[in-house]
Design a protein around this motif. Structure first.
Motif, PDB file in Angstrom:
ATOM      1  N   GLN A  16       4.733  -7.951  10.750  1.00 52.64           N
ATOM      2  CA  GLN A  16       5.099  -6.546  10.944  1.00 52.64           C
ATOM      3  C   GLN A  16       5.229  -5.779   9.632  1.00 52.64           C
ATOM      4  O   GLN A  16       5.650  -4.629   9.617  1.00 52.64           O
ATOM      5  CB  GLN A  16       6.431  -6.466  11.708  1.00 52.64           C
ATOM      6  N   GLU A  17       4.817  -6.443   8.504  1.00 46.71           N
ATOM      7  CA  GLU A  17       5.031  -5.814   7.206  1.00 46.71           C
ATOM      8  C   GLU A  17       4.212  -4.544   7.007  1.00 46.71           C
ATOM      9  O   GLU A  17       4.619  -3.647   6.263  1.00 46.71           O
ATOM     10  CB  GLU A  17       4.737  -6.828   6.066  1.00 46.71           C
TER      11      GLU A  17
ATOM     12  N   LYS B 212      18.695  -1.044  12.505  1.00 43.43           N
ATOM     13  CA  LYS B 212      19.015  -2.466  12.558  1.00 43.43           C
ATOM     14  C   LYS B 212      19.259  -3.032  11.159  1.00 43.43           C
ATOM     15  O   LYS B 212      20.189  -3.819  10.941  1.00 43.43           O
ATOM     16  CB  LYS B 212      17.877  -3.230  13.229  1.00 43.43           C
ATOM     17  N   PHE B 213      18.414  -2.611  10.214  1.00 45.17           N
ATOM     18  CA  PHE B 213      18.596  -3.123   8.863  1.00 45.17           C
ATOM     19  C   PHE B 213      19.898  -2.602   8.256  1.00 45.17           C
ATOM     20  O   PHE B 213      20.616  -3.348   7.572  1.00 45.17           O
ATOM     21  CB  PHE B 213      17.419  -2.737   7.972  1.00 45.17           C
TER      22      PHE B 213
ATOM     23  N   SER C 176      16.102 -14.759   8.610  1.00 43.40           N
ATOM     24  CA  SER C 176      15.301 -14.792   9.838  1.00 43.40           C
ATOM     25  C   SER C 176      14.324 -13.625   9.954  1.00 43.40           C
ATOM     26  O   SER C 176      13.242 -13.779  10.531  1.00 43.40           O
ATOM     27  CB  SER C 176      16.225 -14.818  11.061  1.00 43.40           C
ATOM     28  N   SER C 177      14.648 -12.462   9.410  1.00 48.11           N
ATOM     29  CA  SER C 177      13.831 -11.271   9.667  1.00 48.11           C
ATOM     30  C   SER C 177      13.248 -10.627   8.416  1.00 48.11           C
ATOM     31  O   SER C 177      12.303  -9.827   8.529  1.00 48.11           O
ATOM     32  CB  SER C 177      14.679 -10.216  10.405  1.00 48.11           C
ATOM     33  N   TYR C 178      13.778 -10.954   7.224  1.00 49.59           N
ATOM     34  CA  TYR C 178      13.354 -10.240   6.024  1.00 49.59           C
ATOM     35  C   TYR C 178      13.138 -11.209   4.854  1.00 49.59           C
ATOM     36  O   TYR C 178      13.811 -12.221   4.727  1.00 49.59           O
ATOM     37  CB  TYR C 178      14.407  -9.189   5.607  1.00 49.59           C
TER      38      TYR C 178
ATOM     39  N   ARG D 120       9.880  -6.704   5.540  1.00 53.76           N
ATOM     40  CA  ARG D 120       9.973  -7.400   6.825  1.00 53.76           C
ATOM     41  C   ARG D 120       9.089  -8.644   6.812  1.00 53.76           C
ATOM     42  O   ARG D 120       8.106  -8.706   6.079  1.00 53.76           O
ATOM     43  CB  ARG D 120       9.581  -6.456   7.960  1.00 53.76           C
ATOM     44  N   LYS D 121       9.431  -9.617   7.638  1.00 55.02           N
ATOM     45  CA  LYS D 121       8.691 -10.878   7.700  1.00 55.02           C
ATOM     46  C   LYS D 121       7.251 -10.652   8.151  1.00 55.02           C
ATOM     47  O   LYS D 121       6.910  -9.623   8.734  1.00 55.02           O
ATOM     48  CB  LYS D 121       9.377 -11.844   8.666  1.00 55.02           C
TER      49      LYS D 121
ATOM     50  N   ASP E 283      14.217   0.440  13.583  1.00 54.77           N
ATOM     51  CA  ASP E 283      14.148  -0.608  12.559  1.00 54.77           C
ATOM     52  C   ASP E 283      15.136  -0.331  11.427  1.00 54.77           C
ATOM     53  O   ASP E 283      15.818  -1.240  10.940  1.00 54.77           O
ATOM     54  CB  ASP E 283      12.725  -0.710  11.995  1.00 54.77           C
TER      55      ASP E 283
END
Length: 536
Positions: free
Chosen positions: A242-243, A254-255, A218-220, A238-239, A251
């Motif tokens: 926001q890359e 979260k990762f 979903s995010s990466y 990141r997707k 950030d």
């Protein structure tokens, strides 16, 4: 342009078909002739043949048996059977051997040309399909996982330049772009799992990557490979959207939480303990090699006694320095290169490692000794695997007992020993091939009546195709040419004895009949056997 082989035990049929039809009109540029199935197999082993016309009714080996063997050994060759009414039902059975068509005798030139022209068109269309864009794209898709793995390994170890990377990213449909932020994750399995085989490990690694893909979806985006250390490596971005934004502390937090959950799920669902090390976030692609080497050096220097650990973020500066001998530990290893006689690649790898050491600056002597132990160890491995003493191959123990203190000494001694081994191997290979050629010729001379590619191959325990190519490469002539030449020389010698009949000489040399023997003899010497004997 294509080639054709005509096979029939009646020489007049073969010669007529070969000489009276304008084969070039349908793009057949070369026509080979064989008067037996065995002779046909010799020709197939020596030459590139596209289409074979075979008579079904031949002695010793029938046309059906011949096309069956062609089907097994030369699957690209198109076969056409010629049969009489009595063998028509029998010929139909040959369709299971890939026979393209079967024709009733007598056949008109027009009908035969029509069939062969159709096969020429079919062959051209098959090759066109092979090289078509659709086939290339399909092949690329099938090979994509391996290609992506290889490319990431090259990027991690600095073996690919930025200008070569960009087009490959597009071709492989990888979403990574220059200048965006990425991090490197290395997953090391801690258990040796001695009961596992290679396939078991492959399935386990595949399961780990499936869990990671599901969790990051979903995010990466991620790009993964297995490195030369046996670790799984993921490069993370990141997707879209926001890359190119800077990675904040939130950030990263979260990762890291997601990565820790991945480690937990591997233990929970696969029952396996892994260590996980995550680099800081850096710029793609220029910092990728530094991020990766920092993790690997950190693992080698500080995590040898750790199991199931998790590290993330900035590593110490000392750990981020690339070790000068890292190249020697990368695959293919020195032992592997010697085992497969890849001498030039071994020399390139050693030269590159020496260059790394020269550029390191303030290099401790221990690194030199370590490098020489690896090089010398690979030489011992090679010698003992070939049931030799290394001292015998390099000319005594004096060289092996020397102390090596500097990179220059390592370079000179290592390359000198390598050249000694290479020269010894080349001499051994040359001697082995010379002995094999002598053995082949002695067998032919003793067995002129029955000598064929197959019987010779059986005598020297080699595959007929490999034997044919090897003999041609070593002597410059085909093995069937040598057999023919020796038969003709022997025939000329036997004709000096007036008590021997022509048909007796023909039988003694393995010809089907005296008429065919006379025809071949005349093609060789320009006169018939009787005329030759009269001249004597």
């Amino acid at each position: 342009m294509l080639s054709l082989l005509i096979v029939d035990d009646e020489p007049t049929i073969v010669d007529t078909l070969a000489s009276t039809i304008d084969w070039k009109r349908i793009e057949i540029m070369t026509v080979h002739k064989a008067y037996s199935a065995r002779e046909a197999l010799d020709i197939l082993a020596d030459y590139a043949v596209d289409i074979v016309i075979v008579d079904i009714n031949m002695p010793r080996m029938s046309g059906i048996e011949l096309v069956a063997q062609i089907y097994r050994q030369y699957c690209h060759v198109k076969s056409v059977l010629l049969s009489g009414h009595a063998e028509f039902a029998y010929a139909q059975q040959a369709m299971s051997y890939g026979v393209s068509d079967y024709l009733l005798k007598p056949i008109s030139d027009e009908d035969l040309i029509k069939v062969i022209a159709g096969l020429v068109k079919e062959i051209k269309e098959e090759w066109q399909e092979i090289v078509s864009r659709r086939r290339v794209v399909q092949t690329l898709k099938e090979s994509l996982p391996a290609l992506k793995d290889k490319l990431l390994n090259e990027l991690l170890t600095g073996r690919i330049k930025d200008d070569a990377l960009s087009p490959l990213l597009d071709m492989y449909d990888l979403p990574f772009q220059e200048g965006e932020s990425v991090c490197i994750m290395v997953i090391r399995m801690e258990e040796s799992l001695p009961e596992f085989n290679e396939q078991d490990f492959f399935l386990l690694e595949y399961a780990i990557m499936n869990i990671a893909a599901e969790m990051f979806r979903s995010s990466y985006d991620h790009w993964s490979c297995k490195d030369s250390n046996g670790c799984l490596v993921l490069m993370i971005r990141r997707k879209s959207g926001q890359e190119h934004e800077s990675v904040s502390a939130e950030d990263r937090k979260k990762f890291d939480a997601l990565a820790m959950q991945l480690q937990r799920n591997i233990g929970l669902y696969l029952k396996r303990v892994v260590s996980m090390i995550i680099s800081r976030w850096g710029s793609f692609p220029e910092e990728v090699g530094l991020l990766y080497s920092g993790i690997i050096d950190h693992m080698r220097s500080k995590l040898a006694n750790e199991s199931g650990c998790f590290f993330s973020g900035e590593l110490s500066d000392a750990a981020a320095v690339r070790q000068p001998l890292q190249r020697l530990y990368e695959t293919p290893t020195l032992q592997h290169l010697l085992e497969h006689r890849r001498w030039d690649e071994y020399e390139d790898k050693l030269q590159a490692a020496i260059q790394d050491m020269k550029q390191a600056g303030n290099l401790p002597e221990e690194y030199v000794r370590e490098a020489f132990m690896m090089v010398a160890g690979s030489f011992y491995y090679y010698a003992h695997k070939h049931h030799c003493l290394l001292s015998d191959l390099v000319g005594g123990t004096g060289l092996l007992d020397r102390n090596v203190h500097s990179v220059q000494q390592l370079s000179e001694l290592g390359l000198y020993l390598l050249n000694k081994l290479r020269a010894s191997d080349q001499a051994e290979q040359r001697s082995s091939k010379d002995k094999l050629m002598l053995k082949i010729r002695e067998y032919i001379d003793r067995n002129l009546r029955t000598a064929s590619l197959q019987t010779i191959a059986d005598a020297v325990y080699l595959h007929p195709v490999y034997l044919s190519r090897l003999y041609k490469a070593e002597t410059g002539e085909g093995i069937s040419d040598y057999v023919h030449k020796q038969r003709m020389l022997r025939a000329a010698e036997l004709l000096r004895d007036p008590s021997l009949k022509i048909y007796e000489i023909s039988e003694d040399l393995g010809f089907k009949n005296a008429a065919y023997f006379s025809k071949v003899f005349r093609e060789e010497f320009g006169i018939t056997p009787n005329e030759y004997r009269e001249q004597l």
